[in-house]
Motif scaffolding. Structure first.
Motif, short mmCIF file in Angstrom:
data_model
loop_
_atom_site.label_atom_id
_atom_site.label_comp_id
_atom_site.label_asym_id
_atom_site.label_seq_id
_atom_site.Cartn_x
_atom_site.Cartn_y
_atom_site.Cartn_z
N UNK A 93 0.84 -1.20 0.00
CA UNK A 93 0.00 0.00 0.00
C UNK A 93 0.87 1.25 0.00
N UNK A 94 1.90 1.27 0.84
CA UNK A 94 2.79 2.43 0.91
C UNK A 94 3.57 2.61 -0.39
N UNK A 95 4.09 1.51 -0.91
CA UNK A 95 4.90 1.58 -2.13
C UNK A 95 4.11 2.05 -3.33
N UNK A 96 2.87 1.61 -3.42
CA UNK A 96 2.04 1.96 -4.56
C UNK A 96 1.18 3.20 -4.32
N UNK A 97 1.18 3.70 -3.09
CA UNK A 97 0.33 4.84 -2.77
C UNK A 97 -1.15 4.51 -2.92
N UNK A 98 -1.52 3.30 -2.53
CA UNK A 98 -2.89 2.81 -2.70
C UNK A 98 -3.78 3.33 -1.58
N UNK A 99 -4.20 4.58 -1.72
CA UNK A 99 -5.02 5.22 -0.69
C UNK A 99 -6.32 4.47 -0.42
N UNK A 100 -7.06 4.03 -1.45
CA UNK A 100 -8.31 3.31 -1.15
C UNK A 100 -8.09 2.05 -0.31
N UNK A 101 -7.01 1.31 -0.57
CA UNK A 101 -6.73 0.11 0.22
C UNK A 101 -6.36 0.48 1.66
N UNK A 102 -5.59 1.55 1.83
CA UNK A 102 -5.23 2.01 3.17
C UNK A 102 -6.49 2.44 3.93
N UNK A 103 -7.33 3.20 3.27
CA UNK A 103 -8.57 3.66 3.89
C UNK A 103 -9.44 2.48 4.30
N UNK A 104 -9.52 1.47 3.45
CA UNK A 104 -10.32 0.29 3.74
C UNK A 104 -9.77 -0.45 4.96
N UNK A 105 -8.46 -0.63 5.03
CA UNK A 105 -7.84 -1.30 6.18
C UNK A 105 -8.16 -0.55 7.48
N UNK A 106 -7.95 0.75 7.45
CA UNK A 106 -8.16 1.55 8.67
C UNK A 106 -9.63 1.55 9.07
N UNK A 107 -10.51 1.80 8.12
CA UNK A 107 -11.94 1.87 8.45
C UNK A 107 -12.51 0.52 8.86
N UNK A 108 -11.98 -0.55 8.31
CA UNK A 108 -12.49 -1.88 8.63
C UNK A 108 -11.99 -2.37 9.99
N UNK A 109 -10.72 -2.13 10.30
CA UNK A 109 -10.12 -2.76 11.47
C UNK A 109 -9.67 -1.83 12.58
N UNK A 110 -9.57 -0.53 12.34
CA UNK A 110 -8.87 0.32 13.31
C UNK A 110 -9.71 1.38 14.01
N UNK A 111 -10.94 1.57 13.63
CA UNK A 111 -11.68 2.72 14.14
C UNK A 111 -12.84 2.35 15.06
N UNK A 112 -13.73 1.53 14.60
CA UNK A 112 -14.95 1.26 15.35
C UNK A 112 -14.70 0.32 16.52
N UNK A 113 -15.60 0.37 17.48
CA UNK A 113 -15.51 -0.45 18.67
C UNK A 113 -16.83 -1.20 18.81
N UNK A 114 -16.75 -2.50 19.06
CA UNK A 114 -17.95 -3.29 19.32
C UNK A 114 -18.54 -2.82 20.65
N UNK A 115 -19.76 -2.25 20.63
CA UNK A 115 -20.31 -1.65 21.86
C UNK A 115 -20.48 -2.64 23.02
N UNK A 116 -20.92 -3.85 22.75
CA UNK A 116 -21.12 -4.80 23.85
C UNK A 116 -19.79 -5.28 24.42
N UNK A 117 -18.82 -5.52 23.58
CA UNK A 117 -17.48 -5.91 24.05
C UNK A 117 -16.84 -4.76 24.83
N UNK A 118 -17.00 -3.54 24.32
CA UNK A 118 -16.45 -2.37 24.99
C UNK A 118 -17.06 -2.22 26.38
N UNK A 119 -18.37 -2.37 26.47
CA UNK A 119 -19.05 -2.25 27.76
C UNK A 119 -18.53 -3.32 28.74
N UNK A 120 -18.37 -4.55 28.25
CA UNK A 120 -17.85 -5.63 29.09
C UNK A 120 -16.46 -5.30 29.61
#
Length: 175
Positions: A93-120
């Motif tokens: 991703x870095x070598x090719x400057x693949x912004x859409x792939x980077x955005x997908x990785x971050x938005x899929x795995x790095x941002x949201x929190x499972x509310x029930x797991x978080x509460x636990x």
């Protein structure tokens, strides 16, 4: 192992476990309920751990036992391979400057929190009555040389208080 720094070939497992546990569960104690992950280092840990979990195919999983969630890693060599695969993808991703792939990785795995797991996690941590952040003092490592000037050893000194060290780092390393 080659440098005699680890007792055996199994020692690495504890670091893999603690890193994955932190990215999946432990660091959630630092986030207010209902919020998402904002801090970059926390997103990094979450992305790595959640990506590996989603691709683990049984090598790693979250297990529910008596109403509590636990991390179970059953195949450390596979987990190591997954980390390498993710690293290769990030490098691509870095070598090719693949912004859409980077955005997908971050938005899929790095941002949201499972509310029930978080509460636990928040409820379990509250019972411990511990602060969610830790501080530590870095030692000063000083070389010990023989009469010919060859390095023969090193000493470790803890000569600074935490607040003094942090203030010094601010002076010496700030931009």
């Amino acid at each position: 192992m080659e440098l005699d720094l680890l007792p055996d070939g199994e020692a690495y497992k504890s670091q893999y476990y603690s890193y994955m546990l932190n990215g999946l569960l432990t660091q959630l104690v630092r986030i207010d309920e209902g919020k998402q992950i904002e801090e970059a280092h926390m997103r990094n840990r979450a992305l790595i751990a959640r990506w590996c979990l989603s691709h683990a195919e049984g090598a790693m999983r979250l297990v529910r036992l008596n109403g509590k969630t636990f991390l179970q890693i059953s195949d450390y060599p596979r987990l190591r391979q997954l980390v390498a695969e993710l690293l290769a993808e990030v490098q691509r991703i870095k070598s090719e400057g693949d912004y859409p792939a980077a955005q997908c990785l971050v938005e899929t795995y790095a941002v949201s929190v499972d509310p029930s797991l978080h509460k636990e996690v928040l409820e379990r941590y509250r019972r411990l009555n511990l602060a969610p952040y830790k501080g530590f003092i870095n030692p000063e490592i000083k070389p010990v040389v023989d009469a010919e000037g060859r390095l023969v050893d090193a000493t470790i000194e803890y000569g600074e208080a935490y607040d003094h060290q942090m203030l010094r780092y601010g002076r010496e390393y700030s931009s």
